[in-house]
Design a protein around this motif. Structure first.
Motif, PDB file in Angstrom:
ATOM      1  N   GLY A 172       0.785  -1.229   0.000  1.00 34.98           N
ATOM      2  CA  GLY A 172       0.000   0.000   0.000  1.00 34.98           C
ATOM      3  C   GLY A 172       0.813   1.274   0.000  1.00 34.98           C
ATOM      4  N   SER A 173       2.113   1.204   0.322  1.00 30.59           N
ATOM      5  CA  SER A 173       2.946   2.412   0.309  1.00 30.59           C
ATOM      6  C   SER A 173       4.343   2.059  -0.177  1.00 30.59           C
ATOM      7  N   VAL A 174       5.009   3.049  -0.772  1.00 30.76           N
ATOM      8  CA  VAL A 174       6.361   2.817  -1.282  1.00 30.76           C
ATOM      9  C   VAL A 174       7.059   4.162  -1.470  1.00 30.76           C
ATOM     10  N   LEU A 175       8.339   4.234  -1.097  1.00 35.07           N
ATOM     11  CA  LEU A 175       9.126   5.440  -1.348  1.00 35.07           C
ATOM     12  C   LEU A 175       9.326   5.609  -2.847  1.00 35.07           C
ATOM     13  N   LEU A 176       9.298   6.851  -3.299  1.00 33.71           N
ATOM     14  CA  LEU A 176       9.406   7.128  -4.732  1.00 33.71           C
ATOM     15  C   LEU A 176      10.863   7.375  -5.120  1.00 33.71           C
ATOM     16  N   PRO A 177      11.431   6.529  -5.990  1.00 31.51           N
ATOM     17  CA  PRO A 177      12.809   6.731  -6.459  1.00 31.51           C
ATOM     18  C   PRO A 177      12.847   7.837  -7.508  1.00 31.51           C
ATOM     19  N   ILE A 178      13.678   8.848  -7.276  1.00 35.16           N
ATOM     20  CA  ILE A 178      13.711  10.045  -8.120  1.00 35.16           C
ATOM     21  C   ILE A 178      14.950   9.996  -9.002  1.00 35.16           C
ATOM     22  N   ASN A 179      14.729   9.917 -10.299  1.00 40.44           N
ATOM     23  CA  ASN A 179      15.820   9.793 -11.261  1.00 40.44           C
ATOM     24  C   ASN A 179      16.496  11.143 -11.449  1.00 40.44           C
ATOM     25  N   ILE A 206      14.360  15.999   1.368  1.00 42.67           N
ATOM     26  CA  ILE A 206      12.943  15.674   1.223  1.00 42.67           C
ATOM     27  C   ILE A 206      12.816  14.312   0.553  1.00 42.67           C
ATOM     28  N   THR A 207      11.928  13.472   1.074  1.00 39.01           N
ATOM     29  CA  THR A 207      11.575  12.220   0.411  1.00 39.01           C
ATOM     30  C   THR A 207      10.069  12.193   0.209  1.00 39.01           C
ATOM     31  N   LEU A 208       9.641  11.442  -0.795  1.00 41.58           N
ATOM     32  CA  LEU A 208       8.232  11.358  -1.157  1.00 41.58           C
ATOM     33  C   LEU A 208       7.808   9.895  -1.194  1.00 41.58           C
ATOM     34  N   GLU A 209       6.560   9.654  -0.834  1.00 40.74           N
ATOM     35  CA  GLU A 209       6.059   8.286  -0.717  1.00 40.74           C
ATOM     36  C   GLU A 209       4.677   8.193  -1.343  1.00 40.74           C
ATOM     37  N   ALA A 210       4.454   7.172  -2.151  1.00 40.63           N
ATOM     38  CA  ALA A 210       3.108   6.882  -2.636  1.00 40.63           C
ATOM     39  C   ALA A 210       2.375   6.096  -1.554  1.00 40.63           C
ATOM     40  N   VAL A 211       1.120   6.460  -1.295  1.00 39.13           N
ATOM     41  CA  VAL A 211       0.367   5.818  -0.212  1.00 39.13           C
ATOM     42  C   VAL A 211      -1.035   5.470  -0.694  1.00 39.13           C
ATOM     43  N   SER A 212      -1.644   4.523   0.011  1.00 39.09           N
ATOM     44  CA  SER A 212      -3.009   4.104  -0.274  1.00 39.09           C
ATOM     45  C   SER A 212      -3.890   4.416   0.923  1.00 39.09           C
ATOM     46  N   GLU A 213      -5.150   4.697   0.640  1.00 42.39           N
ATOM     47  CA  GLU A 213      -6.112   4.899   1.718  1.00 42.39           C
ATOM     48  C   GLU A 213      -6.220   3.620   2.547  1.00 42.39           C
ATOM     49  N   VAL A 214      -6.355   3.764   3.853  1.00 47.98           N
ATOM     50  CA  VAL A 214      -6.447   2.603   4.738  1.00 47.98           C
ATOM     51  C   VAL A 214      -7.600   1.704   4.291  1.00 47.98           C
ATOM     52  N   GLY A 215      -7.300   0.424   4.122  1.00 50.46           N
ATOM     53  CA  GLY A 215      -8.316  -0.517   3.686  1.00 50.46           C
ATOM     54  C   GLY A 215      -8.540  -0.515   2.191  1.00 50.46           C
ATOM     55  N   GLY A 216      -7.748   0.285   1.472  1.00 48.14           N
ATOM     56  CA  GLY A 216      -7.916   0.383   0.027  1.00 48.14           C
ATOM     57  C   GLY A 216      -6.906  -0.463  -0.723  1.00 48.14           C
ATOM     58  N   THR A 217      -6.477   0.065  -1.861  1.00 52.10           N
ATOM     59  CA  THR A 217      -5.536  -0.644  -2.720  1.00 52.10           C
ATOM     60  C   THR A 217      -4.222  -0.905  -2.002  1.00 52.10           C
ATOM     61  N   THR A 218      -3.695  -2.114  -2.127  1.00 48.99           N
ATOM     62  CA  THR A 218      -2.390  -2.414  -1.533  1.00 48.99           C
ATOM     63  C   THR A 218      -1.352  -2.775  -2.588  1.00 48.99           C
ATOM     64  N   SER A 219      -1.797  -3.280  -3.732  1.00 44.50           N
ATOM     65  CA  SER A 219      -0.862  -3.679  -4.788  1.00 44.50           C
ATOM     66  C   SER A 219      -1.024  -2.764  -5.995  1.00 44.50           C
ATOM     67  N   TYR A 220       0.045  -2.089  -6.363  1.00 42.86           N
ATOM     68  CA  TYR A 220       0.027  -1.227  -7.540  1.00 42.86           C
ATOM     69  C   TYR A 220       1.467  -0.927  -7.948  1.00 42.86           C
ATOM     70  N   THR A 221       1.617  -0.343  -9.120  1.00 38.88           N
ATOM     71  CA  THR A 221       2.923   0.053  -9.641  1.00 38.88           C
ATOM     72  C   THR A 221       2.888   1.530 -10.002  1.00 38.88           C
ATOM     73  N   VAL A 222       3.897   2.262  -9.560  1.00 37.41           N
ATOM     74  CA  VAL A 222       4.107   3.637 -10.013  1.00 37.41           C
ATOM     75  C   VAL A 222       4.996   3.550 -11.245  1.00 37.41           C
ATOM     76  N   THR A 223       4.515   4.048 -12.386  1.00 36.95           N
ATOM     77  CA  THR A 223       5.278   3.917 -13.627  1.00 36.95           C
ATOM     78  C   THR A 223       6.261   5.080 -13.785  1.00 36.95           C
ATOM     79  N   ASN A 224       7.177   4.920 -14.745  1.00 36.54           N
ATOM     80  CA  ASN A 224       8.147   5.993 -14.987  1.00 36.54           C
ATOM     81  C   ASN A 224       7.570   7.120 -15.839  1.00 36.54           C
TER      82      ASN A 224
END
Length: 258
Positions: A125-132, A230-248
């Motif tokens: 449901g959450s993941v740190l965003l790698p910044i190119n 500063i770091t950024l993280e993609a997050v999901s609403e509690v009880g919502g989506t847990t599996s997803y991919t952030v594309t480039n």
């Protein structure tokens, strides 16, 4: 005695108004008017043929520029501000501001940096965003704020934006997601951290971009101090989506407002 004093004054006056000329022309002063403030002229005998250029000192690649990587200075080197070097592999003239190198003759906004995100997936449901740190120059702004300049491209530094100047920053996140069918019924969003301490978290409904990809667009404003990151993280609403991919096909744009 007066004669000697007069001669000295004439000499001092000549030194004060002197110009340096690299030229083959017999009377180089004819290039300048009496009020010309130019310190140096470089001219040729024949501008139409046999023209000689002014060569800058050069390095083969950007990696060979001094004061980069592990040799990057912590504080600005005042006496080296304005140093120019030509990089053969890129054909670019680089200028040193005492701290970092940047392109010398490129017009770009001096308060906005934009980066592409690397593809990253999560099942929690959450993941740190790698910044190119690499910039697609024909389409995107470079890094005038130096947020990723002289920063390692692996490990924790891949996710970090280093603040070089204290001030107020506006950070826009444009994120594209993919995931299993029906997985975006709940809101997705992003969190912003300063030195690993969460400052903000925003959620919104994703927009169906093309039937497969979903998008969100978020804005943060944060006051940050020089030396913080500063770091950024993609997050999901509690009880919502847990599996997803952030594309480039996702981007972060940082503007220094104040």
């Amino acid at each position: 005695m007066k004669k000697y004093i007069f001669s000295c004054l004439m000499l001092m006056g000549s030194l004060y108004s002197a110009q340096v000329n690299f030229t083959n022309i017999p009377n180089p002063d004819s290039n300048a008017s009496g009020n010309d403030q130019v310190m140096m002229y470089i001219t040729n005998t024949n501008e139409a043929s046999g023209v000689k250029g002014f060569g800058l000192p050069a390095v083969d690649t950007e990696a060979l520029l001094p004061y980069t990587g592990g040799s990057a200075p912590v504080t600005a080197i005042e006496e080296l501000k304005g140093m120019l070097l030509f990089v053969k592999s890129t054909g670019q003239v680089m200028v040193f501001n005492g701290l970092v190198w940047s392109k010398a003759f490129e017009v770009e906004s001096d308060n906005i940096s934009r980066f592409q995100l690397n593809t990253v997936s999560t099942t929690t449901g959450s993941v740190l965003l790698p910044i190119n740190s690499l910039i697609d120059k024909p389409n995107f702004l470079a890094d005038p704020l130096k947020l990723k300049t002289n920063v390692a491209t692996s490990g924790a530094n891949l996710n970090r934006l280093y603040i070089r100047q204290t001030g107020l920053y506006r950070i826009n996140l444009n994120i594209t997601f993919t995931g299993p069918a029906g997985s975006f019924s709940s809101r997705l969003g992003a969190g912003l951290y300063v030195n690993d301490a969460q400052r903000f978290q925003l959620l919104e409904n994703t927009v169906n971009f093309d039937g497969t990809n979903r998008k969100i667009n978020l804005d943060f404003s944060v006051y940050a101090i020089q030396g913080q990151y500063i770091t950024l993280e993609a997050v999901s609403e509690v009880g919502g989506t847990t599996s997803y991919t952030v594309t480039n096909n996702s981007y972060v744009t940082i503007e220094k407002v104040l």
